[in-house]
Design a protein around this motif. Sequence first.
Motif, PDB file in Angstrom:
ATOM      1  N   GLU B 273       0.833  -1.204   0.000  1.00 44.05           N
ATOM      2  CA  GLU B 273       0.000   0.000   0.000  1.00 44.05           C
ATOM      3  C   GLU B 273       0.874   1.263   0.000  1.00 44.05           C
ATOM      4  N   ILE B 274       1.941   1.239   0.825  1.00 37.94           N
ATOM      5  CA  ILE B 274       2.854   2.389   0.871  1.00 37.94           C
ATOM      6  C   ILE B 274       3.494   2.606  -0.497  1.00 37.94           C
ATOM      7  N   MET B 275       3.924   1.522  -1.118  1.00 34.28           N
ATOM      8  CA  MET B 275       4.549   1.643  -2.444  1.00 34.28           C
ATOM      9  C   MET B 275       3.575   2.247  -3.450  1.00 34.28           C
ATOM     10  N   ARG B 276       2.372   1.668  -3.499  1.00 30.78           N
ATOM     11  CA  ARG B 276       1.415   2.091  -4.528  1.00 30.78           C
ATOM     12  C   ARG B 276       0.976   3.535  -4.368  1.00 30.78           C
ATOM     13  N   SER B 277       0.961   4.010  -3.130  1.00 29.05           N
ATOM     14  CA  SER B 277       0.480   5.379  -2.922  1.00 29.05           C
ATOM     15  C   SER B 277       1.619   6.391  -2.986  1.00 29.05           C
ATOM     16  N   HIS B 278       2.872   5.901  -3.087  1.00 24.93           N
ATOM     17  CA  HIS B 278       3.999   6.826  -3.120  1.00 24.93           C
ATOM     18  C   HIS B 278       4.160   7.403  -4.525  1.00 24.93           C
ATOM     19  N   THR B 279       4.346   8.716  -4.585  1.00 26.72           N
ATOM     20  CA  THR B 279       4.538   9.340  -5.889  1.00 26.72           C
ATOM     21  C   THR B 279       5.985   9.746  -6.055  1.00 26.72           C
ATOM     22  N   GLY B 280       6.690   9.028  -6.889  1.00 28.11           N
ATOM     23  CA  GLY B 280       8.054   9.445  -7.214  1.00 28.11           C
ATOM     24  C   GLY B 280       7.939  10.660  -8.100  1.00 28.11           C
ATOM     25  N   LYS B 281       8.621  11.737  -7.716  1.00 27.54           N
ATOM     26  CA  LYS B 281       8.517  12.917  -8.566  1.00 27.54           C
ATOM     27  C   LYS B 281       9.748  13.005  -9.436  1.00 27.54           C
ATOM     28  N   LYS B 282       9.540  13.507 -10.610  1.00 25.49           N
ATOM     29  CA  LYS B 282      10.677  13.701 -11.503  1.00 25.49           C
ATOM     30  C   LYS B 282      10.955  15.176 -11.651  1.00 25.49           C
ATOM     31  N   GLY B 283      11.442  15.802 -10.595  1.00 26.71           N
ATOM     32  CA  GLY B 283      11.897  17.202 -10.576  1.00 26.71           C
ATOM     33  C   GLY B 283      11.076  18.168 -11.417  1.00 26.71           C
ATOM     34  N   ALA B 284      11.324  19.430 -11.194  1.00 27.85           N
ATOM     35  CA  ALA B 284      10.633  20.453 -11.956  1.00 27.85           C
ATOM     36  C   ALA B 284      11.426  20.761 -13.224  1.00 27.85           C
ATOM     37  N   GLY B 285      12.663  20.387 -13.223  1.00 23.53           N
ATOM     38  CA  GLY B 285      13.559  20.768 -14.307  1.00 23.53           C
ATOM     39  C   GLY B 285      13.287  20.012 -15.589  1.00 23.53           C
ATOM     40  N   PRO B 286      14.008  20.374 -16.622  1.00 24.80           N
ATOM     41  CA  PRO B 286      13.808  19.733 -17.915  1.00 24.80           C
ATOM     42  C   PRO B 286      14.367  18.306 -17.901  1.00 24.80           C
ATOM     43  N   ILE B 287      13.656  17.407 -18.501  1.00 22.61           N
ATOM     44  CA  ILE B 287      14.184  16.059 -18.685  1.00 22.61           C
ATOM     45  C   ILE B 287      14.727  15.988 -20.107  1.00 22.61           C
ATOM     46  N   CYS B 288      15.959  15.564 -20.231  1.00 22.77           N
ATOM     47  CA  CYS B 288      16.551  15.485 -21.559  1.00 22.77           C
ATOM     48  C   CYS B 288      15.943  14.304 -22.286  1.00 22.77           C
ATOM     49  N   ARG B 289      15.315  14.569 -23.358  1.00 25.63           N
ATOM     50  CA  ARG B 289      14.566  13.501 -24.011  1.00 25.63           C
ATOM     51  C   ARG B 289      15.115  13.044 -25.340  1.00 25.63           C
ATOM     52  N   ASP B 290      15.967  13.844 -25.910  1.00 21.88           N
ATOM     53  CA  ASP B 290      16.527  13.337 -27.154  1.00 21.88           C
ATOM     54  C   ASP B 290      18.001  13.677 -27.245  1.00 21.88           C
ATOM     55  N   GLY B 291      18.611  13.188 -28.264  1.00 17.21           N
ATOM     56  CA  GLY B 291      20.059  13.325 -28.404  1.00 17.21           C
ATOM     57  C   GLY B 291      20.476  14.779 -28.490  1.00 17.21           C
ATOM     58  N   PRO B 292      21.757  15.025 -28.379  1.00 14.84           N
ATOM     59  CA  PRO B 292      22.270  16.386 -28.339  1.00 14.84           C
ATOM     60  C   PRO B 292      21.969  17.173 -29.604  1.00 14.84           C
ATOM     61  N   LYS B 293      21.792  16.494 -30.694  1.00 15.08           N
ATOM     62  CA  LYS B 293      21.571  17.202 -31.957  1.00 15.08           C
ATOM     63  C   LYS B 293      20.081  17.307 -32.261  1.00 15.08           C
ATOM     64  N   GLY B 294      19.259  16.998 -31.273  1.00 14.08           N
ATOM     65  CA  GLY B 294      17.829  17.096 -31.504  1.00 14.08           C
ATOM     66  C   GLY B 294      17.261  15.900 -32.252  1.00 14.08           C
ATOM     67  N   THR B 295      18.027  14.810 -32.316  1.00 16.99           N
ATOM     68  CA  THR B 295      17.490  13.589 -32.913  1.00 16.99           C
ATOM     69  C   THR B 295      16.282  13.175 -32.093  1.00 16.99           C
ATOM     70  N   SER B 296      15.215  12.836 -32.707  1.00 12.97           N
ATOM     71  CA  SER B 296      14.050  12.455 -31.920  1.00 12.97           C
ATOM     72  C   SER B 296      13.546  11.103 -32.389  1.00 12.97           C
ATOM     73  N   HIS B 297      12.642  10.550 -31.663  1.00  9.29           N
ATOM     74  CA  HIS B 297      12.121   9.231 -31.978  1.00  9.29           C
ATOM     75  C   HIS B 297      10.656   9.240 -31.617  1.00  9.29           C
ATOM     76  N   LYS B 298       9.907   8.447 -32.316  1.00  7.43           N
ATOM     77  CA  LYS B 298       8.453   8.508 -32.172  1.00  7.43           C
ATOM     78  C   LYS B 298       7.996   7.710 -30.960  1.00  7.43           C
ATOM     79  N   LEU B 299       8.151   8.325 -29.787  1.00  7.30           N
ATOM     80  CA  LEU B 299       7.737   7.660 -28.559  1.00  7.30           C
ATOM     81  C   LEU B 299       6.851   8.629 -27.796  1.00  7.30           C
ATOM     82  N   ASP B 300       5.823   8.100 -27.174  1.00  6.98           N
ATOM     83  CA  ASP B 300       5.034   8.950 -26.300  1.00  6.98           C
ATOM     84  C   ASP B 300       5.848   9.145 -25.030  1.00  6.98           C
TER      85      ASP B 300
END
Lengths: 348, 348
Positions: B273-300
Amino acid sequence: MQGLIEEMFLPAFGKGESAPSVPHDSAVLPIDSGRMAFTTDSFVVHPMFFPGGDIGRLAVYGTVNDLAMAGAKPLGLSAGFILEEGLEIETLRRVVESMAVAAAEVGVRIVTGDTKVVDRGKGDGIFINTAGIGAVPEGIDVSPSRVEPGDAVLVSGDLGRHGIAVMSVREGLEFEGALESDCASLAGLVEAMLAAGRDVHCLRDLTRGGLAAALNEIARHAQVGIELEEAAIPVAEPVAGACELLGLDPLYVANEGRLVAFVPAEAAEKVLEIMRSHTGKKGAGPICRDGPKGTSHKLDLSPFSSFSSAAIIGTVTAERPGTVELRGVLGGGRIVDLLSGEQMPRIC
Amino acid sequence: MQGLIEEMFLPAFGKGESAPSVPHDSAVLPIDSGRMAFTTDSFVVHPMFFPGGDIGRLAVYGTVNDLAMAGAKPLGLSAGFILEEGLEIETLRRVVESMAVAAAEVGVRIVTGDTKVVDRGKGDGIFINTAGIGAVPEGIDVSPSRVEPGDAVLVSGDLGRHGIAVMSVREGLEFEGALESDCASLAGLVEAMLAAGRDVHCLRDLTRGGLAAALNEIARHAQVGIELEEAAIPVAEPVAGACELLGLDPLYVANEGRLVAFVPAEAAEKVLEIMRSHTGKKGAGPICRDGPKGTSHKLDLSPFSSFSSAAIIGTVTAERPGTVELRGVLGGGRIVDLLSGEQMPRIC
């Protein structure tokens, strides 16, 4: 990986009473309250084996020395290996054994570790990171911010042996006479200096960028001037000769077992005496002296282990804050600046 | 190097009250007496940027998680960088900022560091080593040696997202639906579990080698058997699909924000129950989502941040010590062994 840990790392590093019987994500160590020093260094030296040492010794001494520079007594080290695919297991074994010997000599244990393997051509044999924790004894305050005008500046021995020893292998140079890296632990020396009750203001080990880089950083951060006497700076003859040959300035050449100390002028002679009489020991174990394939080089490899060439080399002044000046034998002065590039890459 | 430290590392990592005003060889931290956890990890993940994370986040979370697995509260991290010559400074900046965001999110500071540069072709962009120290609170004893027959086995969420997210970029695969790395700090979750006063016997984060490697190690060292219910093991649909496509077994696929917990059977439901109700937060900052050159991939790329898929997946037995067995949906059992090679290299 499991095999590496159980057959190589645990036997080499896991000795001693407090060795954990069950591998775990973290080592857990008992500690006293107070202040703890924490530091890290990565080692990418090329070649991995050089006269008087190897990457394994450097990885232990380098981090132990950083702890000692804060006046801390080393409590434990971590070791992170990045191995290139295709590395000979025998080479890794020699490096690991060398680390174990160096750690035993210092009296510190490698308590936690990690290994990663990268594809061939994406690494270079072995890279090692070590981090270390150490306890800073009560009443000890060794820090660049305590440097003040009037302080004497001492070095614990002659300069440039490590850099020249590594370059000699890399460039295939042969020298007459002994030329080994100075790589060594400074923890024992610092302990002796502090035990003598002398008020040591600041310590800095001389690594990349040599004496010049260390003094420039300290002069800048403490906002003091530093005046050096050129004639007082100890440089061994073979190092001086090699520097001339290679066009290097020994003030900028790397060391791996030398420190600069700032102490009140009245304590300088006593501290110098402690340095000169201190014997750095280089363990009972084998020192790796040539490359993994038995490549050898014509160097006299008599063990180098003394601080007998320690010297008082200058004083701290209130003039020209942030700069380091070298007074020549004939009285002229020149500014010893920070180099903008690296004089010698991959020296540690 | 001086420039890098002053213009990039200090601004990113040096914030906060206790930031040292003068660079020094070691960070010096005040500590209380007791037990200290100490751990290290190197990170060589390829590619450096992947859906839901990057090498910088991994380097912070990975070491924080190792500390948390000993029940320790993180006190400070070190960061050692090995950079390949020719690396774009902008890439390094993104990674460093990502580390700063992750550290802020966890509430831990990067207090000491080191940077080395290796020649082009002798590294691979950026390798990072982090080491961490943490305080183990009085009375907390989380260790493989406490695992005993009757314990329930729980996982904090569905398995394999990290490995598949990294592989998807590496192999240029495109999936329908969300598929992000699970990489996250487990420190908050562990704190919540321990704060609830439940007697947690053992924790292990699931990284290289996945659930299978973690359970095999624990079964061996605690000399117990572990029986898993196949139907109870949570695997998200896109991960299951990708594993089928790539010929991978999700039990062996890497995670970077999942743990397995061993608790007394009577505590299992409450811990779940503790696990399921715990919310891991992923910071307010930007998450780097693609390569340095802006390469992207079709993922949600909808943020993945929950432990709602946590589950009780098995029990510890006295039978067949040292082995892990998977009971299938139809009642048959199979041994879950250690893989002799790595299923996926350079996943962290």
